[in-house]
Design an enzyme around this catalytic site. Structure first.
Site, PDB file in Angstrom:
ATOM      1  N   GLU A 423       0.838  -1.193  -0.252  1.00  0.00           N
ATOM      2  CA  GLU A 423      -0.130   0.147  -0.077  1.00  0.00           C
ATOM      3  C   GLU A 423       0.772   1.143  -0.010  1.00  0.00           C
ATOM      4  O   GLU A 423       0.766   2.081   0.970  1.00  0.00           O
ATOM      5  CB  GLU A 423      -1.152   0.082   1.054  1.00  0.00           C
ATOM      6  CG  GLU A 423      -2.049  -1.299   1.021  1.00  0.00           C
ATOM      7  CD  GLU A 423      -3.143  -1.282   2.024  1.00  0.00           C
ATOM      8  OE1 GLU A 423      -2.933  -1.039   3.267  1.00  0.00           O
ATOM      9  OE2 GLU A 423      -4.231  -1.506   1.494  1.00  0.00           O
ATOM     10  N   GLU A 502      -3.752 -10.582   0.265  1.00  0.00           N
ATOM     11  CA  GLU A 502      -4.760 -10.479   1.683  1.00  0.00           C
ATOM     12  C   GLU A 502      -6.268 -10.911   1.252  1.00  0.00           C
ATOM     13  O   GLU A 502      -6.710 -10.488   0.196  1.00  0.00           O
ATOM     14  CB  GLU A 502      -4.567  -9.069   2.429  1.00  0.00           C
ATOM     15  CG  GLU A 502      -3.217  -8.724   2.670  1.00  0.00           C
ATOM     16  CD  GLU A 502      -3.383  -7.231   3.173  1.00  0.00           C
ATOM     17  OE1 GLU A 502      -4.607  -6.715   3.841  1.00  0.00           O
ATOM     18  OE2 GLU A 502      -2.101  -6.603   3.115  1.00  0.00           O
TER      19      GLU A 502
HETATM   20  C1  GAL Z   1      -5.077  -4.072   4.134  1.00  0.00           C
HETATM   21  C2  GAL Z   1      -3.619  -3.824   4.764  1.00  0.00           C
HETATM   22  C3  GAL Z   1      -3.189  -4.518   5.855  1.00  0.00           C
HETATM   23  C4  GAL Z   1      -4.445  -4.333   6.760  1.00  0.00           C
HETATM   24  C5  GAL Z   1      -5.631  -4.713   6.114  1.00  0.00           C
HETATM   25  C6  GAL Z   1      -6.872  -4.496   6.993  1.00  0.00           C
HETATM   26  O1  GAL Z   1      -5.365  -3.038   3.419  1.00  0.00           O
HETATM   27  O2  GAL Z   1      -2.678  -4.149   3.700  1.00  0.00           O
HETATM   28  O3  GAL Z   1      -2.196  -3.979   6.230  1.00  0.00           O
HETATM   29  O4  GAL Z   1      -4.512  -2.830   7.274  1.00  0.00           O
HETATM   30  O5  GAL Z   1      -5.846  -3.847   5.135  1.00  0.00           O
HETATM   31  O6  GAL Z   1      -6.688  -4.925   8.476  1.00  0.00           O
END
Ligand code: GAL
Length: 991
Positions: A423, A502
């Site tokens: 990010e 993620e």
């Molecule tokens: C993503 C980010 C993580 C964390 C997650 C939400 O966008 O990469 O670091 O913030 O969201 O918990």
């Protein structure tokens, strides 16, 4: 203007002074002195205090002691600042590269005795493995240099400043610096020297760096060595005794690639390592070598020629007392836990972990995506204006970070992908980082999720994409353009391997829908799985003013800006307890799958390369939870990717009980992460003979009554239940509310595949607006027959015109009492409902209801889109153990598929309840808890729950799914609960 001495906090340069180039973090036999332990320490509120403390003779006797490694804000004396949690927000003004004058600054000092024999060392290095965020170093009053890059290793050449005997090392650490703009990860801001500090003697003819690149192709292992050393270091010898390798290179020019006979490959499943040494006359370096080839072929990501599916987690370094300070025993146990839960991959979000973590990953076996320490997310707020990722002023800082990342960990076979960071928007500096990696390491691809269009990275990576969107990514013939892509960019991205860096945000109760992602991965070879966000909660152990311990989250430490409990989104709670979400994950990704047929089971091995030779298959038959037969199933070894059809044992089927066959794949022998017998995969098959549900008996002759009467062992006053079998019990009361989960509170507006009605507004907010948490009732009628009582109530909320009619009929059925509740919603409800349930209150009286035994789904909680870990069986629990202690209290403990339960008080059975299936064969679920949903919803932390004098039994005809909307997709329509008419039928019996 800040004073001269502190101006460098706004310097975008990654370091100054005698910083050495990055190299591998090696296990060398050269002399070294660990500088961990107590240092003298002083904390100042600004960066501009005079630097006189660095002088040799400075008197630090009125300073404190601080342990290194540690974070000063986690000292429990309260006198050293406090931790700050933010997700995206910068906790200081967005004014790059400047930071506020209020910049907590820690000065550290310690003495170190250097042995006389170090005088002959070619060089002396002072190594820091992690300091947050910017630090400056002096030795014996001589300024050595400064460095930034909190989770990166920095080595300074201190040769000219050290001397045999006593030396003074002084370090100044600033909490905030220009580097903070590059370190905006979603985590606590935790300043300090939090990793090891080491003084290293480098022998004159030592080996500066080693890289043993390995390969494994077509059954052939190879080594491509790179030795960085002065000519004087040669000859250099590589030995791998187990493989008979003993090669001496007379000069650097002789160091060439070669094949190795007889080596087995390394994989996450069979992490075969070979001990190696690389030695010169002056120094010997120990390495553990694994042979493997990483490659992208078209849209496939392959290791040793076979497709990899990442069943991964995002791993931060987080500990409730130590913060990001590494504890090897704890880390090893955490990784062993991952293995026990079928996790095979780690993304080191969002920075390189302690270097030893990679040794453990090599040894235990994980596919690792190693991520650089880079995130500039806070620039999103200003439309990415001034984003360091695309500003030449920050180019060197970005390049320095990726160099330090790759160089430090390049020898690890577990590292299969380099990630540029997280990010950080997009821009030329990221492209330059990628180009540098491509040139330096041709053996591993580059990942960065923010390269949405695929300009400079090798895999197509996304976070929190929904199931329908992934289907579009997976399908070759999909005409759809991909997110943020033009048609041409979409084609480019579809041509690459896809992974979810993620997904499945594990915040609070959830995530739901894991199995649907897995089903796609099974179907489409372009999809390579993903990494759940995230492995563990980051709670910080603290206490209330009266000393009650709890796990603190954002806002608990008086932060000016913070992001509350968004940091509590792990599959493991802060105290290491695996959540039901982790159990669900284990079941969903289990590498062995079973498909039952009439007399056979089809066993499929979905592993990367390991066969099933390490497993045993055991079966058991249960009649209503009681084991009546068991044995081993003879399953011939199934190769990776293969299937076998195996005959099942004869199953004795009960006439008056449910019959379930359970098959487990268990470890045949102990491993370093689990004992023999550990269940790797499991499945059940319902072998029950059909049994009819008793029909509802038609009754006539209802007459009005005041409803004060006794029916069997039940007592009623005014039509309402007041007691059962001599115990005070009230109910049923309609309950449509659940204490909102973090996902229920989620506002993400990816609503393509959702039943949410208002984008940007959570379900929980709509429930509160509709008053689901504050229903009131008006009794419309009470009627009776000789052996039955019927009440009709209209249930509604203040200022709402929508209502639910409930008709409750109690009747005597032999020795039992039946309660049938018809729940009928009016028109006009606008939201999904959290649940359709009825609540019974069991006040403690002389002895509280504190235990339960049930036949149904268990042993843990299950919800419509998270039920794969649940199995049908007979289970028992204390009431206090039925729910999960989520850091923010919320809905927990629902067990679906209930057949019968027995309530107990101090080990004495109190009441039996049988749940009858409805006309469609659906069974209710139950929750037994010491608090109502409304009480739970009001508490921000477990200790805020009021003292309780009642046990509450809620029987739910249905519950809404969990989803992942706290960050990602909502509950999918198939698991969303829209208002509907339902029937609940319960048979009650005395114990
Ligand atoms: C993503 C980010 C993580 C964390 C997650 C939400 O966008 O990469 O670091 O913030 O969201 O918990």
């Amino acid at each position: 203007m800040p004073c001269e001495s502190s101006a460098y906090v706004s310097d975008t340069a990654p370091g100054r002074g005698s910083l050495r180039p990055a190299r591998s973090w090696l296990h060398s036999d050269a002399a070294r002195l660990p500088l961990n332990g107590p240092w003298r320490f002083r904390l100042s509120p600004t960066a501009s205090v005079a630097e006189e403390f660095a002088a040799e003779g400075f008197d630090d006797s009125d300073w404190d002691d601080i342990p290194v490694p540690s974070h000063w804000v986690l000292r429990d004396d309260g006198a050293h600042g406090r931790p700050i949690y933010t997700n995206v927000q910068f906790p200081f003004p967005i004014d790059p590269p400047h930071v506020p004058d209020e910049n907590p600054t820690g000065d550290y000092r310690r003495h170190v005795g250097i042995p006389a024999d170090w005088a002959g060392a070619g060089r002396v290095l002072l190594r820091f493995d992690g300091v947050e965020s910017l630090f400056k170093v002096w030795v014996n009053g001589v300024e050595i240099g400064s460095a930034a890059g909190s989770r990166l290793t920095h080595e300074f050449d201190v040769t000219r400043a050290v001397r045999p005997g006593d030396n003074v090392v002084a370090v100044r650490v600033h909490q905030w610096s220009a580097a903070s703009y590059l370190e905006d990860q979603d985590q606590w801001w935790l300043p300090g020297i939090f990793r090891d500090v080491t003084l290293i003697a480098r022998p004159a003819a030592g080996i500066e760096d080693v890289w043993l690149r390995t390969g494994f192709e077509d059954g052939r292992a190879s080594v491509d060595p790179e030795i960085t050393a002065d000519a004087a270091a040669f000859p250099v010898t590589l030995r791998i005794p187990e493989l008979g390798v003993d090669t001496t290179w007379a000069t650097a020019a002789d160091v060439v690639p070669f094949d190795v006979g007889g080596a087995e490959p390394w994989s996450a499943e069979r992490p075969r390592l070979y001990d190696a040494t690389v030695s010169s006359a002056a120094e010997s370096i120990a390495l553990r070598v694994g042979f493997r080839t990483v490659e992208i072929r078209g849209d496939r990501f392959l290791v040793n020629g076979r497709r990899v599916v990442f069943h991964g987690v995002n791993r931060h370094e987080a500990h409730p007392e130590r913060g990001r300070v590494f504890d090897e025993d704890h880390a090893r146990e955490d990784l062993a836990r991952m293995k026990r839960f079928n996790v095979n991959a780690i993304r080191t979000s969002h920075y390189p972990p302690h270097p030893r973590l990679l040794d453990l990953a090599d040894e235990l076996g994980f596919w690792v995506v190693l991520e650089c320490d880079l995130e500039t997310h806070g620039f999103d707020k200003v439309g990415w204006t001034g984003n360091p990722s695309d500003d030449p002023a920050w180019r060197e800082a970005c390049l320095d970070r990726i160099r330090r990342t790759v160089e430090r960990d390049k020898n690890h076979p577990s590292v299969v992908i380099w990630s540029l960071g997280n990010e950080a928007g997009t821009g030329s500096n990221l492209a330059a980082m990628s180009a540098w990696v491509h040139a330096r390491d041709t053996g591993r691809p580059v990942h960065y999720e923010g390269d949405h269009t695929g300009e400079y990275t090798d895999v197509y990576s996304r976070m929190y994409a929904s199931v329908p969107e992934i289907e579009r990514i997976a399908a070759d013939d999909s005409p759809a353009t991909l997110m943020n892509c033009t048609p041409a960019q979409s084609v480019r991205q579809r041509g690459k391997p896809f992974l979810l860096c993620e997904y499945a945000h594990a915040m609070g109760n959830g995530p739901g829908g894991l199995d649907q992602y897995e089903a796609l991965v099974d179907r489409h070879p372009r999809l390579h799985g993903g990494f759940v966000w995230e492995w563990r909660d980051h709670g910080i152990l603290t206490t209330t003013p009266d000393g009650t311990p709890y796990y603190g989250y954002g806002g608990d430490f008086g932060e000016v800006v913070h992001d509350a409990n968004f940091v509590m989104d792990g599959l493991v709670l802060s105290d290491d307890v695996p959540t039901p979400g982790l159990h669900e994950y284990k079941a969903v990704v289990q590498p062995i799958r079973f498909a039952f047929e009439a007399d056979e089971v089809v066993v499929t091995n979905l592993r990367h390369s390991a066969d099933t030779g390490d497993l045993r298959f055991v079966w058991r038959v249960e009649h209503e939870g009681a084991v009546v037969a068991r044995g081993d199933l003879d399953v011939p070894v199934v190769a990776a990717g293969g299937t076998r059809r195996v005959p099942l044992p004869p199953v004795p089927v009960a006439r008056d009980a449910e019959t379930w066959l359970t098959l487990d794949a268990v470890l045949a022998a102990p491993t370093s992460w689990a004992p023999a017998g550990h269940v790797v995969a499991t499945a059940q098959s319902d072998r029950s003979a059909p049994r009819p549900t008793p029909a509802v008996r038609h009754r006539s002759g209802w007459r009005p009554g005041d409803g004060t009467l006794r029916l069997g062992f039940a007592e009623f006053a005014g039509g309402s239940l007041v007691g059962l079998a001599g115990r005070a019990v009230t109910g049923p009361r309609l309950e449509l509310f659940r204490a909102p989960t973090d996902n229920d509170e989620g506002t993400s507006d990816d609503l393509e595949d959702s039943d949410a009605t208002v984008a940007g507004v959570s379900h929980a907010e709509l429930w509160r607006r509709e008053g689901l948490d504050r229903l009131t009732a008006r009794r419309l009628s009470v009627t009776c027959t000789a052996d039955a009582l019927r009440t009709v109530d209209r249930v509604s909320a203040a200022n709402s015109a929508a209502w639910v009619m409930t008709e409750s009929v109690w009747s005597v059925e032999g020795d039992e009492l039946e309660l049938r509740v018809e729940i009928e919603p009016s028109s006009g409800w606008t939201t999904v409902w959290p649940r359709i349930g009825i609540r019974f209150d069991l006040p403690d009286g002389a002895a509280p209801v504190d235990g339960v035994t049930w036949f149904g789904l268990g042993p843990l909680e299950s919800y419509p889109d998270s039920a794969r870990a649940a199995r049908t069986g007979l289970f028992s629990s204390a009431v206090g153990d039925l729910g999960v202690d989520y850091a923010r209290p919320q809905e927990t403990g629902h067990r679906a598929g209930l057949r019968r339960l027995t309530l107990a008080s101090a080990d004495t059975e109190v009441l039996h309840v049988t749940a009858l299936a409805d006309r469609l064969g659906r069974r209710p679920g139950f929750t037994l808890a010491r608090h109502t949903p409304q009480q739970i919803a009001r508490a921000g932390h477990p200790h805020e729950l009021p003292d309780s004098t009642t046990t509450y039994l809620i029987v739910d005809a249905a519950q809404h799914g969990l989803g992942s909307r706290s960050c990602g997709p909502d509950v999918r329509p198939g698991f969303a609960l829209r208002p509907e008419a339902r029937t609940i039928r319960l048979r009650w019996a005395r114990a």
